[in-house]
Design a protein around this motif. Structure first.
Motif, short mmCIF file in Angstrom:
data_model
loop_
_atom_site.label_atom_id
_atom_site.label_comp_id
_atom_site.label_asym_id
_atom_site.label_seq_id
_atom_site.Cartn_x
_atom_site.Cartn_y
_atom_site.Cartn_z
N SER A 1 20.75 -46.30 -6.16
CA SER A 1 21.48 -47.37 -6.98
C SER A 1 21.65 -48.58 -5.16
N HIS A 2 21.00 -49.84 -5.83
CA HIS A 2 21.16 -51.05 -4.83
C HIS A 2 22.09 -51.03 -4.20
N TYR A 3 23.40 -50.97 -5.07
CA TYR A 3 24.78 -51.23 -4.87
C TYR A 3 25.84 -50.01 -4.00
N PRO A 4 26.17 -50.16 -3.11
CA PRO A 4 27.42 -48.53 -3.19
C PRO A 4 28.36 -48.44 -3.61
N ASP A 5 29.26 -49.74 -3.91
CA ASP A 5 30.10 -49.98 -4.56
C ASP A 5 29.87 -49.28 -6.07
N GLN A 6 28.93 -49.28 -6.91
CA GLN A 6 29.27 -48.63 -7.97
C GLN A 6 29.16 -46.47 -7.77
N PHE A 7 29.49 -46.51 -6.56
CA PHE A 7 29.65 -45.53 -6.64
C PHE A 7 30.81 -45.02 -7.00
N ALA A 8 31.76 -45.61 -7.34
CA ALA A 8 33.16 -45.55 -7.56
C ALA A 8 33.30 -44.75 -9.63
N PHE A 9 32.08 -44.92 -10.27
CA PHE A 9 32.49 -44.73 -10.98
C PHE A 9 31.21 -43.43 -11.01
N ILE A 10 29.58 -43.58 -10.54
CA ILE A 10 28.90 -42.72 -10.09
C ILE A 10 29.06 -41.50 -9.97
N SER A 11 30.25 -41.28 -8.59
CA SER A 11 30.79 -40.22 -8.27
C SER A 11 31.51 -39.24 -9.13
N ASP A 12 31.71 -39.19 -10.80
CA ASP A 12 32.15 -38.91 -11.46
C ASP A 12 30.74 -37.82 -12.24
N THR A 13 29.58 -38.03 -11.73
CA THR A 13 29.03 -37.69 -12.10
C THR A 13 27.44 -36.74 -11.92
#
Length: 267
Positions: free
Chosen positions: A182-194
């Motif tokens: 993704s472009h935004y790093p902070d999206q990792f907060a929810f992406i890390s689950d999958t």
């Protein structure tokens, strides 16, 4: 006394030289230079058939002038000299209006890839999204919009997911080893689950990065994650420093522009 004075003068001269060199590197050299950064990705869920599968990741090109286009040609030439199977682009092709679209398309189209070229858009792309997507499409990139693709290699498969800047939830988890970007790093907060491994850009690596203190500039959507590697929920995030400065952030220190090349290894 004279010797001590001479030593003191020499030390001051060395300190002044070091400060001068640091300033020159930060203002003149670092904004345009870049590195090829190799990152090893090791996970037991990676299929054995994907051993040594390489993925090149580029982000934050921020084209603003003709000089930037000339520089992009050099970057692509260096990229094509590397060994990799797939290419991912993490967004922000332009900063501002789209120009020289045919030339940029030609340059990006010259990027070699045996197993696909994929992209997501950054916030700078969103205002000219139709033009940017057209450039990427004609250059052989598939732009993913909260979508997953199955990557087949040596009779095995993994999953690739691309998230847009508006994404706030992750796609459903899969049994396949999953790489997302993704472009935004902070999206990792929810992406890390999958996802087992996630790539992002946007942050510029903090632009000015100081040991112990960290990033001096934390852009929106890169407040938590902005430089290097992080782990969460058994997932790993790598935040690229990107390939260019921005108009509002024209210096870089210890956040060198980079092309990232991942190498997959089964543990």
């Amino acid at each position: 006394m004279r010797i001590r004075r001479q030593i003191g003068i020499a030390l001051l001269a060395l300190i002044a030289l070091a400060i001068t060199m640091t300033i020159v590197h930060t203002i003149v050299i670092s904004p345009k230079s870049y590195r090829i950064h190799h990152v090893e990705v090791t996970n037991k869920a990676i299929p054995q058939q994907f051993q040594n599968f390489k993925i090149a990741y580029l982000s934050d090109i921020h084209l603003r002038s003709q000089k930037d286009i000339t520089r992009l040609e050099e970057i692509v030439k260096d990229l094509n000299e590397q060994n990799y199977e797939m290419v991912l682009f993490g967004g922000d092709l332009y900063e501002g209006k789209v120009f020289e679209d045919k030339k940029v398309t030609q340059i990006l189209n010259s990027i070699h890839s045996s197993y696909g070229k994929f992209a997501v858009l950054g916030e700078e792309d969103n205002s000219n999204s139709s033009q940017v997507v057209q450039i990427l499409t004609e250059a052989g990139f598939e732009t993913l919009n909260n979508e997953a693709r199955t990557i087949y290699y040596n009779e095995a498969k993994i999953r690739l997911i691309g998230y847009n800047t508006e994404a706030s939830t992750a796609l459903e988890k899969s049994d396949l080893y999953t790489i997302s970007f993704s472009h935004y790093p902070d999206q990792f907060a929810f992406i890390s689950d999958t996802s087992q491994y996630h790539l992002a850009g946007h942050s510029g690596g903090g632009f000015i990065y100081l040991p112990l203190l960290g990033a001096t500039t934390k852009l929106n959507h890169a407040k938590t994650y902005n430089h290097g590697s992080y782990t969460k929920n058994n997932a790993t995030l790598y935040v690229s420093n990107g390939l260019s400065i921005m108009a509002d952030h024209s210096y870089k220190f210890l956040a060198k522009n980079e092309i990232v090349i991942l190498t997959l290894n089964k543990s």
